[in-house]
Design a protein around this motif. Structure first.
Motif, PDB file in Angstrom:
ATOM      1  N   LEU A 106       0.982  -1.195   0.087  1.00  0.00           N
ATOM      2  CA  LEU A 106       0.015   0.267   0.078  1.00  0.00           C
ATOM      3  C   LEU A 106       0.886   1.185   0.103  1.00  0.00           C
ATOM      4  O   LEU A 106       2.170   1.424   0.238  1.00  0.00           O
ATOM      5  N   ARG A 107       0.309   2.393  -0.196  1.00  0.00           N
ATOM      6  CA  ARG A 107       1.072   3.473  -0.029  1.00  0.00           C
ATOM      7  C   ARG A 107       0.201   4.491   1.064  1.00  0.00           C
ATOM      8  O   ARG A 107      -1.044   4.270   1.019  1.00  0.00           O
ATOM      9  N   VAL A 108       0.983   5.338   1.599  1.00  0.00           N
ATOM     10  CA  VAL A 108       0.342   6.118   2.563  1.00  0.00           C
ATOM     11  C   VAL A 108       1.030   7.464   2.219  1.00  0.00           C
ATOM     12  O   VAL A 108       2.120   7.492   1.826  1.00  0.00           O
ATOM     13  N   ARG A 109       0.177   8.496   2.742  1.00  0.00           N
ATOM     14  CA  ARG A 109       0.639   9.968   2.243  1.00  0.00           C
ATOM     15  C   ARG A 109       0.158  10.775   3.450  1.00  0.00           C
ATOM     16  O   ARG A 109      -1.071  10.617   3.816  1.00  0.00           O
ATOM     17  N   ARG A 116       7.185  14.742   6.825  1.00  0.00           N
ATOM     18  CA  ARG A 116       6.636  13.725   5.734  1.00  0.00           C
ATOM     19  C   ARG A 116       6.316  12.523   6.372  1.00  0.00           C
ATOM     20  O   ARG A 116       7.240  11.868   7.340  1.00  0.00           O
ATOM     21  N   ALA A 117       5.242  11.842   5.978  1.00  0.00           N
ATOM     22  CA  ALA A 117       4.912  10.535   6.408  1.00  0.00           C
ATOM     23  C   ALA A 117       4.672   9.599   4.957  1.00  0.00           C
ATOM     24  O   ALA A 117       3.845   8.659   5.130  1.00  0.00           O
ATOM     25  N   ASP A 118       5.190  10.049   3.773  1.00  0.00           N
ATOM     26  CA  ASP A 118       4.721   9.294   2.540  1.00  0.00           C
ATOM     27  C   ASP A 118       5.605   8.148   2.178  1.00  0.00           C
ATOM     28  O   ASP A 118       6.847   8.009   2.899  1.00  0.00           O
ATOM     29  N   ALA A 119       5.136   6.965   1.897  1.00  0.00           N
ATOM     30  CA  ALA A 119       6.075   5.874   1.823  1.00  0.00           C
ATOM     31  C   ALA A 119       5.110   4.675   0.999  1.00  0.00           C
ATOM     32  O   ALA A 119       3.815   4.654   1.232  1.00  0.00           O
ATOM     33  N   GLU A 120       5.719   3.707   0.461  1.00  0.00           N
ATOM     34  CA  GLU A 120       5.341   2.491  -0.178  1.00  0.00           C
ATOM     35  C   GLU A 120       5.840   1.509   0.984  1.00  0.00           C
ATOM     36  O   GLU A 120       6.773   1.581   1.357  1.00  0.00           O
ATOM     37  N   LEU A 121       4.642   0.899   1.419  1.00  0.00           N
ATOM     38  CA  LEU A 121       4.709  -0.322   2.339  1.00  0.00           C
ATOM     39  C   LEU A 121       4.378  -1.515   2.142  1.00  0.00           C
ATOM     40  O   LEU A 121       3.730  -1.616   1.238  1.00  0.00           O
TER      41      LEU A 121
END
Length: 206
Positions: A106-109, A116-121
Motif C-alpha cells: 500500500l501507499r500512505v501519504r 513527511r510520512a509518505d511511503a510505499e509499505l
C-alpha cells in the motif's frame, strides 16, 4: 523491502541491539481490560484505524496474490523462526478496503507536524491469536526513512488487562532527517497519533 533486517521489530532485544544505523523505539499503553476491549481494539487495528486516524491517507492497497509468507518471527530466546507459506483468505471492511493481510502492499501519504510520512509499505506478517492481534509493516521505498513498525494488541491472561504496543526502527534516507533529533521527533508524533486512534479515552501511558 528497502532495508535488510526484515522482521527485526519482533526481536526481543530490539531496543538494545537495533539494526545497524537505525534508531529503535517502543511504547506500550494500557487501553482497558477484558475480551470485548481486546476484540474491538484488534478489529480497529486490522482495519487500518491507527494509520487513518493518525492523519495518513491510504491508497493503492493491493493484496498479495496466491500463497503468502507469514513473515519472520522469534522464539522466547530471540532466535528467528523461518517464515512459512499459508493461504489467507482476504477480508474487507465495509467500504471495500482490504483488511491487513500478509504480503499486501500500500501507499500512505500525510504529514505529522510538518514532517513527511509518505511511503510505499508492505505487510510483513500478521498475528491473530487468542490473546494477541497484530502486524508488522515495512518500507518498500519512497519514504524519508527506511525501516519497520510492529503493532500489537495483547490481552494478558494474568491481569485481564489489554495493552497496545508499537515498536519500530527507522534509518533516515533523506538528508533533512539526518539532522539530530528529526527521526525521534517524527517517531514520537506517530506513536502519539497511533495511541489516540486505537484508544482515545482509556489509554494510560507507562
Amino acid at each position: 523491502m528497502d532495508y535488510a533486517a526484515v522482521g527485526a521489530t519482533r526481536a526481543p532485544d530490539l531496543m538494545h541491539y537495533p539494526p545497524e544505523h537505525s534508531i529503535p523505539a517502543e511504547e506500550s499503553w494500557r487501553i482497558g481490560s477484558g475480551e470485548e476491549r481486546f476484540r474491538s481494539a484488534g478489529e480497529a487495528l486490522l482495519s487500518w484505524t491507527a494509520q487513518r486516524a493518525a492523519g495518513l491517507q491510504l491508497s493503492d492497497v493491493r493484496p498479495a496474490a496466491g500463497d503468502m509468507y507469514t513473515g519472520v518471527s522469534f522464539d522466547a530466546d530471540g532466535v528467528p523462526i523461518a517464515p512459512s507459506r499459508s493461504h489467507v483468505e482476504q477480508r474487507y471492511d465495509a467500504e471495500g478496503t482490504p483488511l491487513v493481510a500478509p504480503g499486501m502492499t500500500l501507499r500512505v501519504r500525510g504529514r505529522v507536524k510538518g514532517m513527511r510520512a509518505d511511503a510505499e509499505l508492505r505487510v510483513i506478517s500478521v498475528t491473530e491469536e487468542r490473546r494477541r492481534i497484530g502486524f508488522v509493516l515495512g518500507t518498500v521505498g519512497g519514504s524519508v526513512v527506511s525501516g519497520e513498525e510492529s503493532f500489537d494488541i495483547d490481552w494478558r491472561d494474568d491481569t485481564d488487562e489489554v495493552w497496545f504496543t508499537v515498536r519500530a526502527f527507522d534509518s533516515p534516507t533523506s538528508v533533512m532527517y539526518r539532522l539530530p533529533g528529526m527521526v525521534r521527533r517524527r517517531r514520537r508524533e506517530l506513536f502519539s497519533r497511533y495511541l489516540r486512534a486505537i484508544s482515545p479515552l482509556y489509554a494510560t501511558p507507562v
